[in-house]
Design a protein around this motif. Structure first.
Motif, mmCIF file in Angstrom:
data_model
loop_
_atom_site.group_PDB
_atom_site.id
_atom_site.type_symbol
_atom_site.label_atom_id
_atom_site.label_comp_id
_atom_site.label_asym_id
_atom_site.label_seq_id
_atom_site.Cartn_x
_atom_site.Cartn_y
_atom_site.Cartn_z
ATOM 1 N N ASP A 59 39.573 39.570 34.761
ATOM 2 C CA ASP A 59 39.540 40.882 34.092
ATOM 3 C C ASP A 59 38.129 41.471 34.123
ATOM 4 O O ASP A 59 37.942 42.670 34.391
ATOM 5 C CB ASP A 59 40.005 40.748 32.639
ATOM 6 C CG ASP A 59 41.511 40.561 32.528
ATOM 7 O OD1 ASP A 59 42.230 41.002 33.445
ATOM 8 O OD2 ASP A 59 41.964 39.968 31.529
ATOM 9 N N ASN A 62 37.198 42.700 37.571
ATOM 10 C CA ASN A 62 37.823 44.002 37.838
ATOM 11 C C ASN A 62 37.018 45.141 37.207
ATOM 12 O O ASN A 62 36.821 46.202 37.819
ATOM 13 C CB ASN A 62 39.255 44.018 37.295
ATOM 14 C CG ASN A 62 40.246 43.352 38.240
ATOM 15 O OD1 ASN A 62 39.996 43.253 39.444
ATOM 16 N ND2 ASN A 62 41.368 42.904 37.712
ATOM 17 N N ASP A 66 34.929 48.355 39.004
ATOM 18 C CA ASP A 66 35.077 49.768 38.645
ATOM 19 C C ASP A 66 33.708 50.456 38.594
ATOM 20 O O ASP A 66 33.560 51.613 39.007
ATOM 21 C CB ASP A 66 35.775 49.899 37.288
ATOM 22 C CG ASP A 66 37.254 49.537 37.366
ATOM 23 O OD1 ASP A 66 37.819 49.603 38.475
ATOM 24 O OD2 ASP A 66 37.838 49.180 36.318
ATOM 25 N N HIS A 79 41.029 45.633 43.409
ATOM 26 C CA HIS A 79 41.309 44.977 42.133
ATOM 27 C C HIS A 79 42.061 43.661 42.321
ATOM 28 O O HIS A 79 42.942 43.546 43.169
ATOM 29 C CB HIS A 79 42.132 45.908 41.240
ATOM 30 C CG HIS A 79 41.298 46.619 40.228
ATOM 31 N ND1 HIS A 79 41.799 47.083 39.044
ATOM 32 C CD2 HIS A 79 39.981 46.949 40.220
ATOM 33 C CE1 HIS A 79 40.848 47.674 38.344
ATOM 34 N NE2 HIS A 79 39.728 47.613 39.045
ATOM 35 N N THR A 81 44.729 41.019 41.459
ATOM 36 C CA THR A 81 46.057 41.008 40.845
ATOM 37 C C THR A 81 46.226 39.720 40.050
ATOM 38 O O THR A 81 46.083 38.624 40.591
ATOM 39 C CB THR A 81 47.159 41.089 41.916
ATOM 40 O OG1 THR A 81 46.960 42.271 42.692
ATOM 41 C CG2 THR A 81 48.535 41.128 41.273
#
Length: 229
Positions: A59, A62, A66, A79, A81
């Motif tokens: 997480d 990711n 960003d 990203h 998965t």
């Protein structure tokens, strides 16, 4: 009559012995089951913690991507998965971190970004936590595996569905996730089997007594008929 008494006494002793052995086996089985279940739950609790940290790491990576997208090289910033296959999740996160580190070397302004630095610090903390949780898990797994090999537990561990716990490795995360212990069904089946066998032996003993009594009765009747004649 003496022979019959001896027979009855012998069969009675045999039945008592079978029941005694069945009780002992059941007692050891229940003791081993409870102990393994306790240690097995410890393994599952430890591996759940490890898997949670791995997902937390993904997480954060990711979120880091960003931020990095604002600086370029978008095609490599895909990203992660969060799939059921944790091996893939872990490897994707590691590959993404390698790309992000390369980008930070290319774009000094990215490396100087406050949000980027904060997330990097969090990721470093999570990776340290992951290493700590890994050591904890392996310790718990080793304790469980040692317990299942002790006597008398080793006689029941396989039968009761308590298989060896896998040790932590980033290539066998799926095995760790899928580790499970018996839900009680195998214990019920073992106790039912032991009870059934004890009943069978008891019934066979009673059948022998009945056969002997019937035969003796027939012999007594024949003796009486011979005396009358």
């Amino acid at each position: 009559m003496i022979c019959l008494d001896s027979l009855l006494s012998g069969i009675g002793s045999m039945i008592r012995m079978v029941i005694f052995i069945a009780v002992i086996v059941a007692g050891f089985g229940i003791y081993s089951y409870n102990k393994l279940q306790r240690f097995g739950q410890g393994v599952k609790s430890a591996n759940a913690t490890v898997l949670t940290v791995i997902q937390k790491r993904a997480d954060l990576v990711n979120k880091l991507m960003d931020i990095a997208r604002e600086y370029g090289n978008h095609e490599k910033l895909v990203h992660i998965t969060l799939s059921n296959n944790l091996v893939d999740t872990f490897k994707e996160a590691s590959a993404a971190m390698a790309n992000l580190n390369a980008m930070a070397a290319t774009y000094p302004e990215l490396k100087a970004n406050g949000a980027y630095q904060q997330l990097m610090n969090q990721i470093n903390a999570v990776e340290t936590e992951l290493q700590h949780k890994r050591e904890q898990y392996n310790h718990v797994a080793q304790t469980y595996n040692s317990e299942r090999l002790q006597i008398p537990t080793v006689l029941f561990s396989g039968v009761l569905g308590f298989n060896e716990a896998p040790y932590f490795d980033f290539d066998n995360l799926q095995e760790i996730k899928e580790f499970k212990t018996d839900d009680g069904q195998l214990l019920k089946e073992m106790l039912a089997t032991a009870s059934s066998r004890a009943m069978d032996v008891t019934q066979k003993g009673l059948d022998k007594v009945q056969t002997k009594l019937q035969k003796k009765t027939e012999n007594d009747i024949n003796d009486c008929e011979n005396e009358i004649k």
